[in-house]
Design a protein around this motif. Structure first.
Motif, short mmCIF file in Angstrom:
data_model
loop_
_atom_site.label_atom_id
_atom_site.label_comp_id
_atom_site.label_asym_id
_atom_site.label_seq_id
_atom_site.Cartn_x
_atom_site.Cartn_y
_atom_site.Cartn_z
N THR A 81 15.15 -9.75 -27.13
CA THR A 81 14.51 -8.46 -27.12
C THR A 81 12.92 -8.36 -27.08
O THR A 81 12.43 -7.89 -26.82
CB THR A 81 14.45 -8.22 -29.28
N LYS A 82 12.92 -9.94 -26.94
CA LYS A 82 10.84 -9.92 -26.26
C LYS A 82 10.25 -10.27 -27.86
O LYS A 82 9.10 -9.92 -27.28
CB LYS A 82 11.01 -9.51 -24.58
N VAL A 83 11.24 -9.95 -28.95
CA VAL A 83 10.43 -9.16 -29.40
C VAL A 83 9.12 -11.09 -29.93
O VAL A 83 9.88 -11.68 -30.56
CB VAL A 83 10.65 -8.70 -30.95
N VAL A 84 8.25 -11.00 -30.32
CA VAL A 84 7.58 -12.04 -30.62
C VAL A 84 7.16 -12.15 -32.69
O VAL A 84 6.83 -11.06 -32.74
CB VAL A 84 6.40 -12.02 -29.84
N THR A 85 7.33 -13.62 -32.86
CA THR A 85 7.13 -13.02 -34.57
C THR A 85 5.57 -14.32 -34.58
O THR A 85 6.17 -15.15 -33.79
CB THR A 85 8.01 -13.24 -35.14
N VAL A 86 4.70 -14.22 -35.25
CA VAL A 86 3.15 -15.06 -34.97
C VAL A 86 3.23 -15.27 -36.48
O VAL A 86 2.95 -14.81 -37.52
CB VAL A 86 2.54 -14.37 -34.88
#
Length: 221
Positions: A128-133
């Motif tokens: 999905t290319k979703v980034v989590t920090v």
């Protein structure tokens, strides 16, 4: 017997999935809009076991996911855009996507300043290319300082979703207990000001292209 077990497992899995969907739907409705300005929404809801409400910030920014990640990992720059940050210093860089930093937060008189150590970890879904920090406060690294109240509980979490090559959707959630003797109603009344101020400055920095050429290389935009 094996067929019966298989069916029961299937029904149980469907039940869990249905329960998760329902609980998530109710969780979303728990958030109440506190303020909205310049495309930035700040929402709030009560947090179980805490006097202090949790916060949620939503906005869209004309920037890449890699540029925002680079900004978040540029911890010294937080002194310029994160509300009431007096100092922010890198303590340990574990990898390009993981680090520890120390920050002192200025508080108005007669309150004492607060400080904390945070542990940042960045990850990205390959599909999905979703980034989590994930950036919780952690103990250790820096001894407590006289006259400064140590924040022992803080949970900050970023979800960065690419909408196009140069536009992202951001959802940031924060639950923090500032400690000390600040009345909870005071914190809950004014807590939305900090995120709104910070996100305004963050958007200006990103949309001006400050991190366009220094975007985090391990993030796929």
């Amino acid at each position: 017997m094996n067929v019966f077990v298989a069916r029961m497992r299937r029904y149980f899995s469907l039940y869990l999935l249905f329960s998760l969907v329902i609980s998530n739907a109710f969780a979303q409705r728990d958030w109440k809009l506190v303020t909205e300005s310049q495309g930035i929404k700040v929402l709030s809801k009560s947090a179980p076991g805490s006097r202090i409400n949790a916060l949620r910030v939503e906005c869209e920014v004309k920037a890449s996911a890699g540029a925002l990640v680079a900004m978040l990992l540029d911890v010294k720059a937080a002194e310029e855009w994160v509300f009431h940050t007096k100092s922010c210093d890198l303590l340990k860089k574990v990898s390009p996507s993981e680090l520890y930093y120390y920050s002192e937060v200025s508080m108005p008189w007669p309150l004492s300043n607060r400080d904390f150590v945070a542990h940042i970890r960045v990850s990205q879904d390959k599909v999905t290319k979703v980034v989590t920090v994930d950036a919780p406060a952690v103990p250790g690294f820096v001894a407590q300082k006289e006259g400064i109240v140590r924040i022992s509980h803080s949970e900050g979490y970023w979800t960065i979703k690419p909408l196009s090559a140069e536009k992202i959707s951001i959802v940031y959630t924060l639950q923090v207990d500032p400690g000390g003797d600040i009345p909870a109603w005071v914190v809950n009344t004014f807590s939305a000001q900090g995120p709104l101020h910070s996100f305004r400055k963050m958007k200006l920095e990103l949309e001006a292209g400050k991190y366009r050429n220094t975007a985090a290389g391990f993030i796929v935009n």
